[in-house]
Design a protein around this motif. Structure first.
Motif, PDB file in Angstrom:
ATOM      1  N   THR A 169      68.494   6.664  27.707  1.00  0.00           N
ATOM      2  CA  THR A 169      69.612   7.185  28.480  1.00  0.00           C
ATOM      3  C   THR A 169      70.899   7.019  27.680  1.00  0.00           C
ATOM      4  O   THR A 169      70.949   6.301  26.670  1.00  0.00           O
ATOM      5  CB  THR A 169      69.778   6.449  29.828  1.00  0.00           C
ATOM      6  N   GLY A 170      71.941   7.663  28.141  1.00  0.00           N
ATOM      7  CA  GLY A 170      73.244   7.486  27.538  1.00  0.00           C
ATOM      8  C   GLY A 170      74.326   7.757  28.556  1.00  0.00           C
ATOM      9  O   GLY A 170      74.065   8.338  29.621  1.00  0.00           O
ATOM     10  N   VAL A 171      75.535   7.329  28.247  1.00  0.00           N
ATOM     11  CA  VAL A 171      76.677   7.521  29.139  1.00  0.00           C
ATOM     12  C   VAL A 171      77.524   8.664  28.602  1.00  0.00           C
ATOM     13  O   VAL A 171      77.879   8.701  27.422  1.00  0.00           O
ATOM     14  CB  VAL A 171      77.515   6.233  29.268  1.00  0.00           C
ATOM     15  N   VAL A 172      77.823   9.620  29.483  1.00  0.00           N
ATOM     16  CA  VAL A 172      78.638  10.787  29.150  1.00  0.00           C
ATOM     17  C   VAL A 172      79.954  10.679  29.918  1.00  0.00           C
ATOM     18  O   VAL A 172      79.953  10.476  31.142  1.00  0.00           O
ATOM     19  CB  VAL A 172      77.914  12.094  29.532  1.00  0.00           C
ATOM     20  N   TYR A 173      81.077  10.807  29.203  1.00  0.00           N
ATOM     21  CA  TYR A 173      82.405  10.787  29.810  1.00  0.00           C
ATOM     22  C   TYR A 173      82.939  12.215  29.821  1.00  0.00           C
ATOM     23  O   TYR A 173      82.937  12.895  28.783  1.00  0.00           O
ATOM     24  CB  TYR A 173      83.375   9.925  29.002  1.00  0.00           C
ATOM     25  N   VAL A 174      83.410  12.684  30.965  1.00  0.00           N
ATOM     26  CA  VAL A 174      83.991  14.020  31.055  1.00  0.00           C
ATOM     27  C   VAL A 174      85.318  13.961  31.801  1.00  0.00           C
ATOM     28  O   VAL A 174      85.509  13.132  32.693  1.00  0.00           O
ATOM     29  CB  VAL A 174      83.060  15.027  31.765  1.00  0.00           C
ATOM     30  N   ARG A 175      86.227  14.840  31.394  1.00  0.00           N
ATOM     31  CA  ARG A 175      87.441  15.082  32.181  1.00  0.00           C
ATOM     32  C   ARG A 175      87.265  16.419  32.872  1.00  0.00           C
ATOM     33  O   ARG A 175      87.035  17.438  32.215  1.00  0.00           O
ATOM     34  CB  ARG A 175      88.699  15.096  31.310  1.00  0.00           C
ATOM     35  N   SER A 176      87.361  16.399  34.189  1.00  0.00           N
ATOM     36  CA  SER A 176      87.182  17.602  34.989  1.00  0.00           C
ATOM     37  C   SER A 176      88.515  18.006  35.612  1.00  0.00           C
ATOM     38  O   SER A 176      89.229  17.156  36.158  1.00  0.00           O
ATOM     39  CB  SER A 176      86.140  17.379  36.086  1.00  0.00           C
ATOM     40  N   ARG A 177      88.805  19.281  35.533  1.00  0.00           N
ATOM     41  CA  ARG A 177      90.055  19.822  36.070  1.00  0.00           C
ATOM     42  C   ARG A 177      89.720  20.976  37.002  1.00  0.00           C
ATOM     43  O   ARG A 177      89.053  21.939  36.595  1.00  0.00           O
ATOM     44  CB  ARG A 177      90.971  20.301  34.935  1.00  0.00           C
ATOM     45  N   ALA A 178      90.159  20.878  38.236  1.00  0.00           N
ATOM     46  CA  ALA A 178      89.930  21.932  39.220  1.00  0.00           C
ATOM     47  C   ALA A 178      91.252  22.609  39.538  1.00  0.00           C
ATOM     48  O   ALA A 178      92.291  21.948  39.682  1.00  0.00           O
ATOM     49  CB  ALA A 178      89.312  21.361  40.495  1.00  0.00           C
ATOM     50  N   VAL A 179      91.203  23.933  39.655  1.00  0.00           N
ATOM     51  CA  VAL A 179      92.402  24.713  39.952  1.00  0.00           C
ATOM     52  C   VAL A 179      92.109  25.644  41.119  1.00  0.00           C
ATOM     53  O   VAL A 179      90.951  25.907  41.463  1.00  0.00           O
ATOM     54  CB  VAL A 179      92.857  25.543  38.724  1.00  0.00           C
ATOM     55  N   ASN A 180      93.188  26.142  41.724  1.00  0.00           N
ATOM     56  CA  ASN A 180      93.034  27.117  42.809  1.00  0.00           C
ATOM     57  C   ASN A 180      93.093  28.538  42.245  1.00  0.00           C
ATOM     58  O   ASN A 180      93.098  28.738  41.019  1.00  0.00           O
ATOM     59  CB  ASN A 180      94.085  26.887  43.905  1.00  0.00           C
ATOM     60  N   GLN A 181      93.153  29.515  43.121  1.00  0.00           N
ATOM     61  CA  GLN A 181      93.135  30.923  42.708  1.00  0.00           C
ATOM     62  C   GLN A 181      94.397  31.327  41.958  1.00  0.00           C
ATOM     63  O   GLN A 181      94.423  32.390  41.308  1.00  0.00           O
ATOM     64  CB  GLN A 181      92.925  31.835  43.929  1.00  0.00           C
ATOM     65  N   ARG A 182      95.416  30.493  41.982  1.00  0.00           N
ATOM     66  CA  ARG A 182      96.648  30.764  41.227  1.00  0.00           C
ATOM     67  C   ARG A 182      96.717  29.924  39.951  1.00  0.00           C
ATOM     68  O   ARG A 182      97.785  29.805  39.338  1.00  0.00           O
ATOM     69  CB  ARG A 182      97.872  30.483  42.113  1.00  0.00           C
ATOM     70  N   ASP A 183      95.589  29.312  39.578  1.00  0.00           N
ATOM     71  CA  ASP A 183      95.495  28.458  38.389  1.00  0.00           C
ATOM     72  C   ASP A 183      96.354  27.204  38.492  1.00  0.00           C
ATOM     73  O   ASP A 183      96.710  26.600  37.469  1.00  0.00           O
ATOM     74  CB  ASP A 183      95.852  29.220  37.104  1.00  0.00           C
ATOM     75  N   GLU A 184      96.688  26.799  39.709  1.00  0.00           N
ATOM     76  CA  GLU A 184      97.438  25.556  39.921  1.00  0.00           C
ATOM     77  C   GLU A 184      96.449  24.396  40.046  1.00  0.00           C
ATOM     78  O   GLU A 184      95.446  24.503  40.762  1.00  0.00           O
ATOM     79  CB  GLU A 184      98.270  25.661  41.199  1.00  0.00           C
ATOM     80  N   MET A 185      96.734  23.302  39.356  1.00  0.00           N
ATOM     81  CA  MET A 185      95.833  22.154  39.397  1.00  0.00           C
ATOM     82  C   MET A 185      95.781  21.546  40.796  1.00  0.00           C
ATOM     83  O   MET A 185      96.822  21.307  41.414  1.00  0.00           O
ATOM     84  CB  MET A 185      96.299  21.095  38.386  1.00  0.00           C
TER      85      MET A 185
END
Length: 353
Positions: free
Chosen positions: A122-138
């Motif tokens: 096994t291994g550990v995976v680090y991710v940065r996730s960014r969600a935006v709305n329909q206007r590309d606003e975070m």
């Protein structure tokens, strides 16, 4: 037989800098909000009352911040954690513009860290996730790390990269909703007169109540978030695994703890940051969740006299009430009944002067 279905990524499939564009965008509806309320019973006035929300500058009752988090998180599962052993932790999370029923959320993640475990399986995976709305606003941006199985144990380990993450989201980087003005805040409707000034660093609040997790509830919740992780859905596979049964999605416990925290934190009306978080021990259907919260910090908001921020640590336990028991031993190891250690920042009205 040919297979065209997504098999998910294994540890050896990830690479530093990899961009993962997650399917499918999700429009949040009033039905989602109602179901979230049915699952957890949150009672915070701003999310419960459109009138109370609009009185302080929102367009309508905003979608619960953690429902936004779960929807964004669920989008990442098929690419990040479909083959996960466990979700391990969170850091550096910020909430952006409010989400309202009718908004559409989509999520993109970047791989920022990799570390193979010593067992080579096994291994550990680090991710940065960014969600935006329909206007590309975070709407939410956060880091999480997850333990993922290797498919081919003979694959050589990648170079270890562990990201340097902040212990806390700096108060000056907190994002406030545009137009927010708490002069019209409804303390009576909120159920408490306690303001930002009434909380002190080191204070601990026992939220008293407990909620038992039912099998059907956590299955419904993970479907609501379109979280397809096998460890939550597939009892046939999990019967052969370490625990012999399905794990409760850690976010389910976060939402239960947040709902329980209403007792004593009634006016903590908005989550603005996730500083850190750990799922300390597994949770299963039938466990009863209790919670208590420690105040870690009190922040003034620059040039604002109507609100302040509190940094909170909410600890959730299973089948063990929370009043005054040591949740860690002398070596810093969590008590087996502790299932969540969640460090986050909330907004709270200040006393009128």
């Amino acid at each position: 037989m040919t297979t065209k279905t997504n098999q998910g990524n294994y540890f050896e499939d990830f690479r530093i800098g990899q961009q993962l564009v997650h399917a499918t965008p999700r429009t949040v509806t009033e039905g989602d909000v109602a179901l979230y309320t049915a699952l957890y019973g949150p009672r915070f006035v701003v999310q419960s009352s459109a009138v109370a929300a609009m009185d302080i500058g929102f367009e309508d009752a905003p979608v619960d911040d953690l429902l936004v988090f779960h929807v964004a998180f669920g989008k990442t599962v098929p690419d990040v954690s479909l083959n996960a052993v466990a979700n391990l932790g969170y850091a550096d999370g910020r909430f952006g513009v409010p989400v309202y029923a009718g908004d559409t959320i989509r999520t993109v993640s970047e791989v920022i860290g990799l570390k193979e475990n010593s067992n080579g399986k096994t291994g550990v995976v680090y991710v940065r996730s960014r969600a935006v709305n329909q206007r590309d606003e975070m709407v939410v941006d956060y880091v999480r790390w997850v333990m993922v199985n290797k498919k081919d144990h003979s694959k050589p380990a990648p170079e270890t990269v562990v990201p340097d993450l902040p212990a806390v989201v700096a108060p000056e980087s907190l994002r406030l909703p545009v137009g927010l003005n708490l002069e019209g805040y409804d303390f009576a409707g909120a159920g408490s007169s306690f303001c930002w000034e009434d909380y002190a660093v080191g204070e601990k609040i026992d939220h008293v109540d407990g909620m038992t997790i039912e099998e059907a509830e956590h299955m419904m919740a993970t479907r609501l978030y379109q979280n397809t992780a096998k460890v939550h859905f597939n009892q046939f596979e999990q019967a052969k695994g370490r625990f012999g049964k399905r794990l409760i999605y850690g976010g389910h416990v976060i939402s239960l703890a947040r709902a329980l925290s209403f007792n004593g934190l009634e006016n903590a009306f908005k989550v603005v940051a996730i500083n850190a978080g750990s799922h300390c021990n597994p949770t299963f259907a039938g466990d009863t969740i209790h919670a208590w919260t420690e105040v870690l910090g009190t922040y003034e908001i620059h040039e604002r006299h109507d609100l302040g921020a509190l940094r909170l640590r909410t600890v959730a336990t299973k089948d063990k009430p929370c009043a005054d028991f040591p949740y860690k031993d002398a070596d810093g190891k969590y008590d087996p009944q502790v299932v969540l250690d969640f460090d986050y920042t909330v907004l709270m009205p200040r006393r009128a002067v």
